[in-house]
Design a protein around this motif. Structure first.
Motif: not given
Length: 554
Positions: A4, A6, A104, A257-258, A310, A330, A553-554
């Motif tokens: 991922r 971030r 996160h 949250e994603t 995140g 998050t 971003y998460n």
């Protein structure tokens, strides 16, 4: 699992900081000091997630918990002012502890610490220690000797009695840096090392220690500092009366949250309001951050934001010339404000700040007395002491902003209407300050915002009393594209503040206009622009003066 990414984009017109080269942090080292939130004061005029609250309800008022320090916090930033200096050296001097870095990862599935369906009211008050996000619980149907239940499963790490402060209290370690604290108990029935389950009775409500009436003092902590409590997946609002869902079954916790989000802070008066543009391009409403964090001490005059793993780090410059920091996690909860100048030193009277993330580090730059200074918040929550970067161009700096492009951190400052630019390389060295106005063909600059998209530096500037807005690029090759007029994107508007951020490969820009509107536009990857459109700021007072944007971003 896929990796991922971030990313964080910097908050509106604020100064960005440079990182310490080769600085190391030793846990418990003598060159650190911990810092709390108690007594933090400051005023800033920047937009940032914030919620105003004032305890007006009745109930027993507690004396401060004298044996415990305030919650350590991380920093944020606000805009304005940088100063020159041609050769910048990064002195990796002593580090100071502020607070551990937020995680996160998913938080424990917390429930209220009371019997199923019991209704309790949670409050705070000015001067509440260790911070305004700690909750004092009372029950209209009777408070004293009511059962206190574990909010989540974990291991008891503290079960002791103090003559003052918390009195009889229990701390449960839930793993991953998360813990809960239950204080002023009349009695507890657990011991250190004992494993407990959610809903297990651990004690009874009382009034021991520094307390003037029966209540449960309750804290949720992450990595050692107190955060806004979350019950059944919903952040708690002070003054609310809730029915406990600690009924034995698994809580109904909404998903984290994603995806990519643009997090926007709007400053109005001395308060900060926060809203989010989700990956589906929908906006949330804007809410006063003070409702979750408490007010910025002395009020906010500048705001800045940056995303790290995140989480959204919000910085506010206070009217007292100090810098304050909070985090939106998050799980949608907030931490209380922490005083960065207690952790990193006071470089002078701060008038503007900016920030950007580089990996898990938070780089923060400020303008203090017309001079640019920087600090770095490391992943373990320690801060590098502020270091002066001088006044580029020889004139007092009015604004400084920061962006990351690849492994470089780029600084852009406004001094005497001229854009000054320098680059901090990955090895910690700086290029000499250069006249970017001459390179890109724009003078008389009053405000600027920057964001990194790949290896390119995107700039949005204002001139002619805010009536003209321009866009320029410094490419990864080091060449500049001349500034271009944005009249086809935004026209007939006088801008008082501008902010920019890279969000999922696009440049998102916010403008504050003299008529009180906050306008938003996007420059897409193909170089096309959306027409600037006003945000729905229902419930936000009309005297809007500042804006900050970051991408998470998460």
């Amino acid at each position: 699992m896929p990796v991922r990414r971030r990313m964080t984009a910097i908050a509106s017109v604020t100064a960005v900081a440079a990182a310490a080269a080769g600085a190391t942090v030793a846990i418990g080292g003598d060159n650190r000091r911990s810092i709390g939130l108690t007594g933090v004061t400051g005023t800033r005029t920047r937009i940032a997630p914030h919620h105003d609250f004032q305890l007006t309800s009745t109930g027993p008022r507690r004396a401060p918990h004298t044996n415990f320090r305030g919650i350590p916090m991380s920093l944020t930033f606000s805009r304005r002012v940088l100063t020159s200096a041609t050769g910048l050296a990064l002195a990796a001097s002593g580090l100071v502890a502020f607070a551990a870095s937020p995680s996160h990862a998913a938080s424990p599935a917390y429930q209220m610490p009371f019997s199923c369906d019991q209704q309790w009211t949670g409050r705070t008050y000015d001067g509440h220690t260790p911070g305004p996000v700690a909750i004092d619980w009372t029950r209209s149907a009777g408070t004293v000797n009511q059962p206190v239940l574990a909010s989540a499963e974990g291991t008891v790490s503290v079960a002791k009695t103090l003559s003052g402060s918390y009195g009889k209290y229990v701390v449960i370690d839930h793993g991953g840096g998360a813990s809960t604290l239950y204080a002023h108990l009349n009695d507890y029935e657990v011991s250190v090392g004992q494993r407990v389950t959610r809903g297990q009775k651990i004690g009874i409500v009382g009034s021991t220690g520094n307390s003037t009436g029966a209540h449960l003092h309750y804290e949720q902590k992450l990595n050692g500092y107190v955060k806004q409590s979350v019950f059944n997946g919903v952040p708690f609002s002070m003054g609310s009366t809730l029915a406990s869902k600690n009924c034995g079954q698994a809580p109904e916790v909404p998903p984290l949250e994603t995806g990519w989000r643009a997090q926007v802070a709007v400053q109005t008066g001395s308060s900060v309001f926060h809203g989010i543009r989700s990956s589906d391009r929908r906006w949330t409403g804007f809410a006063n951050v003070a409702g979750a964090t408490g007010e910025v001490p002395s009020g906010a005059r500048e705001v800045a934001e940056a995303g790290v793993n995140g989480d959204n780090h919000l910085l506010a410059v206070g009217n007292d010339g100090k810098l304050y920091h909070t985090i939106r996690f998050t799980d949608r909860s907030w931490a209380g404000y922490g005083d960065v100048t207690q952790a990193a030193g006071a470089p002078g009277t701060i008038t503007q700040a900016t920030a950007v993330s580089v990996g898990a580090d938070l780089y923060v730059a400020v303008v203090a007395d017309g001079v640019v200074h920087y600090t770095v918040r490391f992943p373990d929550g320690t801060w590098k002491p502020f270091v002066s970067l001088g006044s580029p161009g020889g004139a007092p700096t009015t604004k400084v902003v920061l962006a990351r492009t690849g492994t470089d951190v780029q600084f852009v400052a406004v001094a005497g209407g001229v854009l000054q630019h320098t680059v901090r390389k990955a090895d910690g060295s700086f290029s000499a300050w250069g006249d970017a106005s001459a390179e890109a063909g724009l003078t008389g600059v009053e405000d600027v915002a920057v964001a990194g998209t790949g290896s390119d530096l995107q700039l949005v500037a204002t001139a002619a009393g805010g009536t003209k807005q321009y866009h320029g690029i410094r490419f990864g090759t080091g060449h500049w594209q001349s500034f271009r007029d944005l009249s086809e994107v935004i026209s007939g508007v006088t801008v008082t503040d501008v902010a920019a951020a890279a969000v999922d490969g696009e440049l998102q820009v916010g403008f504050v206009a003299t008529d009180g509107r906050v306008l938003h536009t996007i420059r897409h990857a193909g170089a096309s622009w959306d027409a600037a459109a006003a945000l729905d700021l229902a419930g936000v007072p009309a005297n809007r003066t500042g804006i900050a944007i970051t991408g998470t971003y998460n």
